[in-house]
Design an enzyme around this catalytic site. Structure first.
Site, PDB file in Angstrom:
ATOM      1  N   ARG A 141      56.581  76.676 -22.992  1.00  0.00           N
ATOM      2  CA  ARG A 141      56.341  76.274 -24.390  1.00  0.00           C
ATOM      3  C   ARG A 141      54.908  75.773 -24.606  1.00  0.00           C
ATOM      4  O   ARG A 141      54.517  75.432 -25.717  1.00  0.00           O
ATOM      5  CB  ARG A 141      57.335  75.200 -24.826  1.00  0.00           C
ATOM      6  CG  ARG A 141      58.763  75.680 -24.867  1.00  0.00           C
ATOM      7  CD  ARG A 141      59.710  74.632 -25.429  1.00  0.00           C
ATOM      8  NE  ARG A 141      61.050  74.842 -24.919  1.00  0.00           N
ATOM      9  CZ  ARG A 141      61.944  75.681 -25.456  1.00  0.00           C
ATOM     10  NH1 ARG A 141      61.654  76.360 -26.542  1.00  0.00           N
ATOM     11  NH2 ARG A 141      63.135  75.824 -24.918  1.00  0.00           N
ATOM     12  N   HIS A 174      55.500  72.591 -35.294  1.00  0.00           N
ATOM     13  CA  HIS A 174      56.648  72.466 -34.391  1.00  0.00           C
ATOM     14  C   HIS A 174      57.327  71.128 -34.620  1.00  0.00           C
ATOM     15  O   HIS A 174      56.651  70.098 -34.798  1.00  0.00           O
ATOM     16  CB  HIS A 174      56.232  72.606 -32.923  1.00  0.00           C
ATOM     17  CG  HIS A 174      55.706  73.963 -32.626  1.00  0.00           C
ATOM     18  ND1 HIS A 174      56.517  75.081 -32.575  1.00  0.00           N
ATOM     19  CD2 HIS A 174      54.449  74.408 -32.421  1.00  0.00           C
ATOM     20  CE1 HIS A 174      55.773  76.147 -32.339  1.00  0.00           C
ATOM     21  NE2 HIS A 174      54.520  75.766 -32.245  1.00  0.00           N
ATOM     22  N   GLU A 181      50.195  75.898 -37.871  1.00  0.00           N
ATOM     23  CA  GLU A 181      51.305  76.041 -36.906  1.00  0.00           C
ATOM     24  C   GLU A 181      52.081  74.725 -36.873  1.00  0.00           C
ATOM     25  O   GLU A 181      51.496  73.652 -36.701  1.00  0.00           O
ATOM     26  CB  GLU A 181      50.738  76.361 -35.516  1.00  0.00           C
ATOM     27  CG  GLU A 181      51.810  76.436 -34.441  1.00  0.00           C
ATOM     28  CD  GLU A 181      51.211  76.764 -33.062  1.00  0.00           C
ATOM     29  OE1 GLU A 181      49.999  77.036 -32.969  1.00  0.00           O
ATOM     30  OE2 GLU A 181      51.985  76.726 -32.095  1.00  0.00           O
ATOM     31  N   ALA A 202      60.569  80.281 -31.015  1.00  0.00           N
ATOM     32  CA  ALA A 202      60.350  80.871 -29.687  1.00  0.00           C
ATOM     33  C   ALA A 202      59.289  81.974 -29.701  1.00  0.00           C
ATOM     34  O   ALA A 202      58.608  82.196 -28.689  1.00  0.00           O
ATOM     35  CB  ALA A 202      61.665  81.415 -29.139  1.00  0.00           C
ATOM     36  N   ASN A 238      56.453  77.907 -38.526  1.00  0.00           N
ATOM     37  CA  ASN A 238      57.101  77.532 -37.277  1.00  0.00           C
ATOM     38  C   ASN A 238      57.733  78.810 -36.727  1.00  0.00           C
ATOM     39  O   ASN A 238      58.838  79.199 -37.125  1.00  0.00           O
ATOM     40  CB  ASN A 238      58.155  76.448 -37.498  1.00  0.00           C
ATOM     41  CG  ASN A 238      58.737  75.945 -36.180  1.00  0.00           C
ATOM     42  OD1 ASN A 238      58.551  76.579 -35.130  1.00  0.00           O
ATOM     43  ND2 ASN A 238      59.442  74.831 -36.224  1.00  0.00           N
ATOM     44  N   HIS A 283      55.578  81.549 -28.465  1.00  0.00           N
ATOM     45  CA  HIS A 283      55.181  81.631 -27.056  1.00  0.00           C
ATOM     46  C   HIS A 283      55.120  83.063 -26.526  1.00  0.00           C
ATOM     47  O   HIS A 283      54.795  83.271 -25.368  1.00  0.00           O
ATOM     48  CB  HIS A 283      56.170  80.809 -26.202  1.00  0.00           C
ATOM     49  CG  HIS A 283      56.523  79.488 -26.822  1.00  0.00           C
ATOM     50  ND1 HIS A 283      55.587  78.518 -27.084  1.00  0.00           N
ATOM     51  CD2 HIS A 283      57.709  78.981 -27.291  1.00  0.00           C
ATOM     52  CE1 HIS A 283      56.174  77.471 -27.649  1.00  0.00           C
ATOM     53  NE2 HIS A 283      57.466  77.728 -27.790  1.00  0.00           N
ATOM     54  N   ARG A 331      71.947  72.558 -33.996  1.00  0.00           N
ATOM     55  CA  ARG A 331      71.296  73.064 -32.771  1.00  0.00           C
ATOM     56  C   ARG A 331      70.617  71.927 -32.014  1.00  0.00           C
ATOM     57  O   ARG A 331      69.705  71.279 -32.553  1.00  0.00           O
ATOM     58  CB  ARG A 331      70.240  74.093 -33.172  1.00  0.00           C
ATOM     59  CG  ARG A 331      69.403  74.592 -32.029  1.00  0.00           C
ATOM     60  CD  ARG A 331      68.165  75.343 -32.529  1.00  0.00           C
ATOM     61  NE  ARG A 331      67.396  75.828 -31.413  1.00  0.00           N
ATOM     62  CZ  ARG A 331      66.127  76.195 -31.488  1.00  0.00           C
ATOM     63  NH1 ARG A 331      65.478  76.127 -32.636  1.00  0.00           N
ATOM     64  NH2 ARG A 331      65.507  76.615 -30.419  1.00  0.00           N
ATOM     65  N   SER A 374      59.514  69.710 -32.363  1.00  0.00           N
ATOM     66  CA  SER A 374      59.450  68.984 -31.087  1.00  0.00           C
ATOM     67  C   SER A 374      58.021  69.024 -30.554  1.00  0.00           C
ATOM     68  O   SER A 374      57.203  69.856 -30.980  1.00  0.00           O
ATOM     69  CB  SER A 374      60.400  69.624 -30.073  1.00  0.00           C
ATOM     70  OG  SER A 374      59.996  70.961 -29.792  1.00  0.00           O
ATOM     71  N   TYR A 387      66.115  68.412 -32.004  1.00  0.00           N
ATOM     72  CA  TYR A 387      65.692  68.854 -33.343  1.00  0.00           C
ATOM     73  C   TYR A 387      66.270  68.026 -34.489  1.00  0.00           C
ATOM     74  O   TYR A 387      65.966  68.296 -35.648  1.00  0.00           O
ATOM     75  CB  TYR A 387      66.069  70.331 -33.537  1.00  0.00           C
ATOM     76  CG  TYR A 387      65.403  71.253 -32.524  1.00  0.00           C
ATOM     77  CD1 TYR A 387      64.019  71.418 -32.519  1.00  0.00           C
ATOM     78  CD2 TYR A 387      66.153  71.942 -31.569  1.00  0.00           C
ATOM     79  CE1 TYR A 387      63.395  72.247 -31.590  1.00  0.00           C
ATOM     80  CE2 TYR A 387      65.539  72.779 -30.646  1.00  0.00           C
ATOM     81  CZ  TYR A 387      64.165  72.922 -30.658  1.00  0.00           C
ATOM     82  OH  TYR A 387      63.555  73.733 -29.744  1.00  0.00           O
ATOM     83  N   ARG A 424      57.570  69.590 -23.125  1.00  0.00           N
ATOM     84  CA  ARG A 424      58.754  70.355 -22.707  1.00  0.00           C
ATOM     85  C   ARG A 424      58.376  71.361 -21.610  1.00  0.00           C
ATOM     86  O   ARG A 424      57.390  71.165 -20.919  1.00  0.00           O
ATOM     87  CB  ARG A 424      59.375  71.019 -23.947  1.00  0.00           C
ATOM     88  CG  ARG A 424      59.802  69.961 -24.987  1.00  0.00           C
ATOM     89  CD  ARG A 424      60.400  70.576 -26.230  1.00  0.00           C
ATOM     90  NE  ARG A 424      61.652  71.271 -25.928  1.00  0.00           N
ATOM     91  CZ  ARG A 424      62.248  72.118 -26.788  1.00  0.00           C
ATOM     92  NH1 ARG A 424      61.700  72.358 -27.977  1.00  0.00           N
ATOM     93  NH2 ARG A 424      63.381  72.705 -26.444  1.00  0.00           N
ATOM     94  N   PRO A 458      63.104  82.167 -35.295  1.00  0.00           N
ATOM     95  CA  PRO A 458      64.472  82.276 -34.793  1.00  0.00           C
ATOM     96  C   PRO A 458      65.125  80.940 -34.447  1.00  0.00           C
ATOM     97  O   PRO A 458      64.473  80.040 -33.913  1.00  0.00           O
ATOM     98  CB  PRO A 458      64.320  83.136 -33.532  1.00  0.00           C
ATOM     99  CG  PRO A 458      62.887  83.048 -33.161  1.00  0.00           C
ATOM    100  CD  PRO A 458      62.136  82.869 -34.447  1.00  0.00           C
ATOM    101  N   ASN A 459      66.379  80.874 -34.798  1.00  0.00           N
ATOM    102  CA  ASN A 459      67.280  79.755 -34.488  1.00  0.00           C
ATOM    103  C   ASN A 459      67.035  78.513 -35.343  1.00  0.00           C
ATOM    104  O   ASN A 459      67.808  77.560 -35.271  1.00  0.00           O
ATOM    105  CB  ASN A 459      67.231  79.394 -32.990  1.00  0.00           C
ATOM    106  CG  ASN A 459      67.605  80.569 -32.120  1.00  0.00           C
ATOM    107  OD1 ASN A 459      68.658  81.167 -32.332  1.00  0.00           O
ATOM    108  ND2 ASN A 459      66.751  80.940 -31.184  1.00  0.00           N
ATOM    109  N   ASP A 506      48.436  88.558 -34.382  1.00  0.00           N
ATOM    110  CA  ASP A 506      47.604  89.578 -35.031  1.00  0.00           C
ATOM    111  C   ASP A 506      47.799  89.561 -36.548  1.00  0.00           C
ATOM    112  O   ASP A 506      46.837  89.769 -37.301  1.00  0.00           O
ATOM    113  CB  ASP A 506      47.948  90.970 -34.488  1.00  0.00           C
ATOM    114  CG  ASP A 506      47.329  91.241 -33.124  1.00  0.00           C
ATOM    115  OD1 ASP A 506      46.493  90.433 -32.665  1.00  0.00           O
ATOM    116  OD2 ASP A 506      47.685  92.274 -32.518  1.00  0.00           O
TER     117      ASP A 506
HETATM  118  C1  DQA Z   1      60.070  74.850 -31.877  1.00  0.00           C
HETATM  119  C2  DQA Z   1      59.648  74.782 -30.401  1.00  0.00           C
HETATM  120  C3  DQA Z   1      59.879  76.123 -29.725  1.00  0.00           C
HETATM  121  O1  DQA Z   1      59.486  76.039 -28.355  1.00  0.00           O
HETATM  122  C4  DQA Z   1      61.344  76.498 -29.764  1.00  0.00           C
HETATM  123  O2  DQA Z   1      61.547  77.760 -29.209  1.00  0.00           O
HETATM  124  C5  DQA Z   1      61.924  76.399 -31.138  1.00  0.00           C
HETATM  125  C6  DQA Z   1      61.511  75.308 -32.013  1.00  0.00           C
HETATM  126  C7  DQA Z   1      59.947  73.476 -32.559  1.00  0.00           C
HETATM  127  O3  DQA Z   1      59.860  73.462 -33.781  1.00  0.00           O
HETATM  128  O4  DQA Z   1      59.942  72.439 -31.891  1.00  0.00           O
HETATM  129  O5  DQA Z   1      62.795  77.173 -31.502  1.00  0.00           O
HETATM  130  O6  DQA Z   1      59.200  75.738 -32.545  1.00  0.00           O
END
Ligand code: DQA
Length: 139
Positions: free
Chosen positions: A108, A97, A95, A74, A71, A77, A17, A99, A22, A104, A9-10, A84
């Site tokens: 997170r 990320h 995995e 959110a 990635n 977390h 954003r 950031s 980011y 943070r 998401p996002n 699963d």
């Molecule tokens: C993120 C870190 C997450 O905590 C956050 O909710 C994101 C982006 C990152 O790529 O740094 O949406 O996954």
């Protein structure tokens, strides 16, 4: 080698954003550079803001590709379901990320992905994805 990139998401809003965290590049721009830098890799890309759609994608791709760069944003977390799903598939998951989640907020620092991932790449901006591709190519 086929690598599937899955963004949660996002992450469709990268570029506008919170650019201080980011960056100011869209993921689509960055993804084009990944494709051209690794001609030996077949890439697929999926983004959704919906947890179940991410799980559907993990299930669909997880028996036929060589690796997934995930990635989960959110949902990293919060999502027992995504953790699963990773346990249920054959393909290894790295995995990712953008950031450094550990520098943070406390919420997170918890990840439902890390314990079931092959590895974790955190905090290198969009280059975290490139490092993930290199990790799959070298392992
Ligand atoms: C993120 C870190 C997450 O905590 C956050 O909710 C994101 C982006 C990152 O790529 O740094 O949406 O996954």
């Amino acid at each position: 080698m086929k690598i599937v990139v899955i963004n949660g998401p996002n992450l469709n809003l990268l570029g506008t954003r919170e650019p201080g965290i980011y960056g100011d590049q869209t993921f689509e721009e960055y993804y084009e550079s990944l494709i051209s830098d690794f001609p030996q890799v077949t890439f697929d890309y999926f983004q959704s803001n919906i947890e179940g759609a991410l799980i559907d994608c993990i299930q669909k791709e997880g028996f036929s590709c060589d690796g997934i760069l995930l990635n989960a944003a959110a949902y990293t977390h919060t999502s027992v379901g995504i953790g699963d799903a990773i346990k249920a598939i054959d393909a290894p998951v790295i995995e990712i990320h953008i950031s450094n989640t550990f520098s943070r907020e406390d919420f997170r620092h918890k990840s439902y992905i890390s314990p079931v991932a092959k590895g974790i790449i955190v905090g290198f901006g969009l280059e975290s994805y490139r490092l993930g591709v290199e990790a799959f190519l070298k392992s």
